[in-house]
Design an enzyme around this catalytic site. Structure first.
Site, PDB file in Angstrom:
ATOM      1  N   ARG A  89     -11.254  47.396 -90.156  1.00  0.00           N
ATOM      2  CA  ARG A  89     -11.040  47.020 -89.068  1.00  0.00           C
ATOM      3  C   ARG A  89     -12.195  45.619 -88.779  1.00  0.00           C
ATOM      4  O   ARG A  89     -12.606  45.277 -89.730  1.00  0.00           O
ATOM      5  CB  ARG A  89     -11.781  47.915 -88.107  1.00  0.00           C
ATOM      6  CG  ARG A  89     -13.503  48.139 -88.315  1.00  0.00           C
ATOM      7  CD  ARG A  89     -14.419  48.755 -87.151  1.00  0.00           C
ATOM      8  NE  ARG A  89     -15.544  48.990 -87.506  1.00  0.00           N
ATOM      9  CZ  ARG A  89     -16.687  48.338 -87.734  1.00  0.00           C
ATOM     10  NH1 ARG A  89     -16.374  47.029 -87.443  1.00  0.00           N
ATOM     11  NH2 ARG A  89     -18.020  48.667 -87.928  1.00  0.00           N
ATOM     12  N   ASP A  92     -18.503  43.610 -87.158  1.00  0.00           N
ATOM     13  CA  ASP A  92     -19.485  43.703 -88.103  1.00  0.00           C
ATOM     14  C   ASP A  92     -19.839  45.207 -88.559  1.00  0.00           C
ATOM     15  O   ASP A  92     -18.971  46.215 -88.614  1.00  0.00           O
ATOM     16  CB  ASP A  92     -20.956  42.932 -87.899  1.00  0.00           C
ATOM     17  CG  ASP A  92     -21.559  42.516 -88.926  1.00  0.00           C
ATOM     18  OD1 ASP A  92     -22.377  43.322 -89.498  1.00  0.00           O
ATOM     19  OD2 ASP A  92     -21.559  41.273 -89.100  1.00  0.00           O
ATOM     20  N   TYR A  95     -22.839  51.949 -85.906  1.00  0.00           N
ATOM     21  CA  TYR A  95     -23.304  53.379 -86.273  1.00  0.00           C
ATOM     22  C   TYR A  95     -22.392  54.222 -85.323  1.00  0.00           C
ATOM     23  O   TYR A  95     -21.961  53.968 -84.068  1.00  0.00           O
ATOM     24  CB  TYR A  95     -24.903  53.519 -85.735  1.00  0.00           C
ATOM     25  CG  TYR A  95     -25.129  54.935 -85.423  1.00  0.00           C
ATOM     26  CD1 TYR A  95     -25.377  55.707 -86.538  1.00  0.00           C
ATOM     27  CD2 TYR A  95     -25.273  55.447 -84.167  1.00  0.00           C
ATOM     28  CE1 TYR A  95     -25.701  57.224 -86.420  1.00  0.00           C
ATOM     29  CE2 TYR A  95     -25.592  57.096 -83.985  1.00  0.00           C
ATOM     30  CZ  TYR A  95     -25.767  57.545 -85.092  1.00  0.00           C
ATOM     31  OH  TYR A  95     -26.166  59.093 -85.061  1.00  0.00           O
ATOM     32  N   MET A 162     -16.929  47.852 -80.076  1.00  0.00           N
ATOM     33  CA  MET A 162     -15.370  47.839 -80.479  1.00  0.00           C
ATOM     34  C   MET A 162     -15.012  47.172 -81.812  1.00  0.00           C
ATOM     35  O   MET A 162     -15.543  46.026 -82.078  1.00  0.00           O
ATOM     36  CB  MET A 162     -14.474  47.237 -79.266  1.00  0.00           C
ATOM     37  CG  MET A 162     -14.582  48.119 -77.934  1.00  0.00           C
ATOM     38  SD  MET A 162     -13.393  47.657 -76.824  1.00  0.00           S
ATOM     39  CE  MET A 162     -13.806  48.624 -75.561  1.00  0.00           C
ATOM     40  N   CYS A 192     -23.540  45.216 -84.742  1.00  0.00           N
ATOM     41  CA  CYS A 192     -22.606  44.263 -84.591  1.00  0.00           C
ATOM     42  C   CYS A 192     -22.779  42.915 -84.934  1.00  0.00           C
ATOM     43  O   CYS A 192     -22.354  41.777 -84.623  1.00  0.00           O
ATOM     44  CB  CYS A 192     -21.998  44.156 -83.229  1.00  0.00           C
ATOM     45  SG  CYS A 192     -21.501  45.804 -82.590  1.00  0.00           S
TER      46      CYS A 192
END
Length: 232
Positions: A89, A92, A95, A162, A192
């Site tokens: 995806r 970065d 969790y 996301m 992220c």
């Protein structure tokens, strides 16, 4: 022919690798149908899915992520009873764990709208509206995906991350919405890739645990409304 029917599935608590494999299988099914339609000049409708799932403790690193944003070594992961995957995806590191709604919309956007920016904003809006129903005011942080609280000041904190993949307008992966998640696990990463912002949950904001099944129902309905889906 546009098919706005979306099959909703709740996979419960499921190992990340198993869920990823299931996603890939469904994703491939839709892409293959689109390829067959184009090759044969047919218009067989493509199927759409909305999946909710919870995962055992796991860290996932997106294609553009930096491995050093995981602050644990192999032994540290074992101590936390957590696993780690590099995945396909965008975004970065993040969790996933119990108490978090992970959403995997596996949609053929040709059935809805072919605009990945609008797709992300629509998912964010569904989260924002769901939070509003619980009295939590949320919004967006300019330049970042996801859903944030107090995004306009130094108290900015993320409640939903996301990261998606889209190929031939078919989506997979999605969002991670902190309902009753153990936020201590975020201390083991640079979430992220953002090292100066906090992470929060509905439980933390409200001061008590929330019925996650109730939140799932509200969120599912908001997603369906905003996309114009017919859930089946």
């Amino acid at each position: 022919m546009k098919n706005k029917k979306v099959e909703f599935q709740d996979w419960g608590l499921l190992d990340y690798q198993q869920a990823w494999d299931r996603q890939e299988s469904v994703f491939s099914e839709i892409v293959n149908q689109k390829t067959e339609n184009r090759t044969q000049g047919t218009e067989a409708p493509t199927r759409n899915y909305l999946v909710f799932v919870e995962h055992p403790h796991v860290y996932t690193l997106g294609k553009s992520g930096k491995p050093e944003n995981l602050l644990l070594d192999e032994q540290g992961l074992k101590n936390k009873q957590a696993s780690y995957y590099k995945i396909n995806r965008g975004g970065d590191i993040t969790y996933h764990g119990p108490g978090q709604i992970v959403g995997y919309p596996i949609l053929d956007l040709d059935n809805f709208f072919t605009d990945i920016h609008l797709y992300l904003r629509t998912l964010e809006e569904a989260i924002i509206l769901t939070l509003a129903a619980y009295g939590i005011e949320a919004g967006r942080y300019p330049g970042y995906t996801g859903v944030w609280l107090d995004a306009d000041n130094e108290k900015a904190r993320k409640i939903c991350a996301m990261g998606v993949r889209c190929s031939r307008w078919v989506t997979m992966h999605g969002f991670a919405f902190n309902v009753n998640a153990d936020l201590n696990y975020f201390k083991n990463i640079v979430p992220c890739g953002i090292d100066d912002k906090d992470v929060t949950s509905m439980e933390r904001e409200l001061g008590h645990a929330v019925d996650i099944e109730e939140v799932k129902l509200a969120l599912k309905q908001k997603i369906a409304e905003l996309f114009g889906m017919e859930l089946i």
